[in-house]
Scaffold this active site. Structure first.
Site, PDB file in Angstrom:
ATOM      1  N   PRO A 104       0.780  -1.243   0.000  1.00 19.77           N
ATOM      2  CA  PRO A 104       0.000   0.000   0.000  1.00 19.77           C
ATOM      3  C   PRO A 104       0.812   1.295   0.000  1.00 19.77           C
ATOM      4  O   PRO A 104       0.439   2.261  -0.650  1.00 19.77           O
ATOM      5  CB  PRO A 104      -0.828  -0.109   1.284  1.00 19.77           C
ATOM      6  CG  PRO A 104      -0.808  -1.552   1.660  1.00 19.77           C
ATOM      7  CD  PRO A 104       0.514  -2.067   1.182  1.00 19.77           C
ATOM      8  N   THR A 134       2.683   1.506  -5.538  1.00 18.16           N
ATOM      9  CA  THR A 134       2.828   2.908  -5.940  1.00 18.16           C
ATOM     10  C   THR A 134       3.424   3.651  -4.760  1.00 18.16           C
ATOM     11  O   THR A 134       2.759   3.845  -3.736  1.00 18.16           O
ATOM     12  CB  THR A 134       1.478   3.522  -6.329  1.00 18.16           C
ATOM     13  OG1 THR A 134       0.931   2.799  -7.434  1.00 18.16           O
ATOM     14  CG2 THR A 134       1.645   4.980  -6.735  1.00 18.16           C
ATOM     15  N   LYS A 209       3.292   6.484 -13.023  1.00 20.33           N
ATOM     16  CA  LYS A 209       2.086   6.110 -12.278  1.00 20.33           C
ATOM     17  C   LYS A 209       1.519   7.297 -11.495  1.00 20.33           C
ATOM     18  O   LYS A 209       0.292   7.509 -11.445  1.00 20.33           O
ATOM     19  CB  LYS A 209       2.407   4.954 -11.323  1.00 20.33           C
ATOM     20  CG  LYS A 209       1.242   4.541 -10.417  1.00 20.33           C
ATOM     21  CD  LYS A 209       0.027   4.075 -11.222  1.00 20.33           C
ATOM     22  CE  LYS A 209      -1.174   3.804 -10.328  1.00 20.33           C
ATOM     23  NZ  LYS A 209      -0.957   2.701  -9.382  1.00 20.33           N
TER      24      LYS A 209
END
Length: 336
Positions: A104, A134, A209
């Site tokens: 996460p 990410t 991203k």
């Protein structure tokens, strides 16, 4: 603040960072010459909403798995299917030389790689470590340096497409790292995604991203506002969505992931905004975009406003709902 200081300071506060100083490998030449690996076991760490279907797609392509998650229940169905479950990232590294992580936050990544029971505790020389989380690009770069000291290779490969694409194996992977290792990474990532793109050095996958998710947040808020306005003007939401998707306002948030309940099946809006990509995670990603914008002196006027909106949603009880619940938030916040 320097990236390395952020990494070490944050990790130290959580007792994650290890200052082991093993001799670095003579170079990456031997690692980069690795031929396409056969279907030997692959380690997978992080079996949440995204990691679970990603790991299942690897299984369906014939790869035996060695899995680990901070929540043991997340591993149960893999164990029931005959996959090997271990108790720590270090155990995964002991048994697999190709590992994918899906976590996460940046702090979770630091713990999994550099913690007391992290991957680097037992990583083998020549291992390929792919992080699909990410996280802050600077953290990816620092982790890559630590991995390289162990004679292994680290690549960042965050994903886009959401839970639906993860289930169908149609994710988009944005990959940063040693270019000579891209083919080996693509062998695995291609089992989980229909688009696997090389972006450049470590950290560039994260950069792509972050930019993508900032635009996604902005477009989702815009779609929710347009749909809400149209409904209050007396338009049928399904008709309005159809018109938008045949017109210049069309976007992924309107035609694939519409935020209005009753407009589309199979999206979180049709399930009380459960599952999907959480509001907390979107707020986190927008924070990464905000930090990167500050570092590069880049104006992100709408990105900053989107960050503020998603942080407000988290404070008002939407943190565990899908980020498309911004429509519900707008409907309920008359004072806005």
């Amino acid at each position: 603040m320097a990236a390395s200081f952020r990494l070490r300071g944050a990790a130290s506060s959580l007792h994650y960072w290890s200052l082991r100083q093993r001799p670095a490998a003579a170079g990456l030449a031997a690692v980069c010459s690795r031929s396409m690996a056969s279907k030997t076991p692959v380690g997978f760490i992080g079996l949440g909403n995204m990691g679970n279907p990603m790991a299942k797609n690897l299984m369906e392509h014939g790869y035996p798995l060695i899995v680990c998650d901070v929540f043991p229940d997340a591993c149960r169905e893999f164990q029931d299917k005959g996959e090997q479950v271990v108790s720590s990232p270090a155990d995964v590294a002991e048994k697999a030389d190709r590992i994918i992580t899906m976590l996460p936050t940046s702090m979770n990544a630091i713990e999994v790689y550099s913690g007391a029971n992290g991957i680097l505790k037992n990583v083998k020389k020549g291992s390929l470590l792919i992080d699909s989380s990410t996280i802050d690009p600077s953290i990816s770069k620092e982790l890559a340096k630590e991995v390289e000291k162990m004679g292994a290779v680290f690549m960042d490969a965050p994903v886009s497409g959401g839970v639906g694409a993860a289930r169908s194996g149609n994710l988009t992977f944005m990959v940063g790292g040693v270019e000579e290792e891209f083919a080996a990474a693509k062998e695995l990532l291609g089992c989980m995604g229909s688009n696997v793109l090389y972006c450049g050095a470590v950290g560039t996958g994260q950069a792509a991203k972050i930019c993508n998710n900032m635009l996604l947040a902005i477009s989702m808020i815009g779609t929710a506002e347009a749909m809400n306005l149209g409904i209050r003007l007396g338009l049928d939401p399904k008709l309005l969505a159809k018109i938008l998707n045949m017109s210049s306002g069309r976007c992924w948030s309107s035609d694939t992931y519409n935020p209005v309940p009753g407009v589309m099946d199979g999206v979180p809006a049709a399930n009380n905004y459960q599952g999907g990509f959480g509001t907390t995670l979107m707020a986190k990603d927008l924070g990464l975009a905000q930090d990167s914008a500050t570092d590069t002196k880049s104006p992100i006027l709408l990105g900053s406003l989107a960050h503020q909106i998603y942080r407000m949603m988290c404070a008002k009880g939407y943190s565990k709902k899908d980020f498309s619940s911004v429509f519900q938030f707008l409907r309920e916040e008359e004072t806005l």
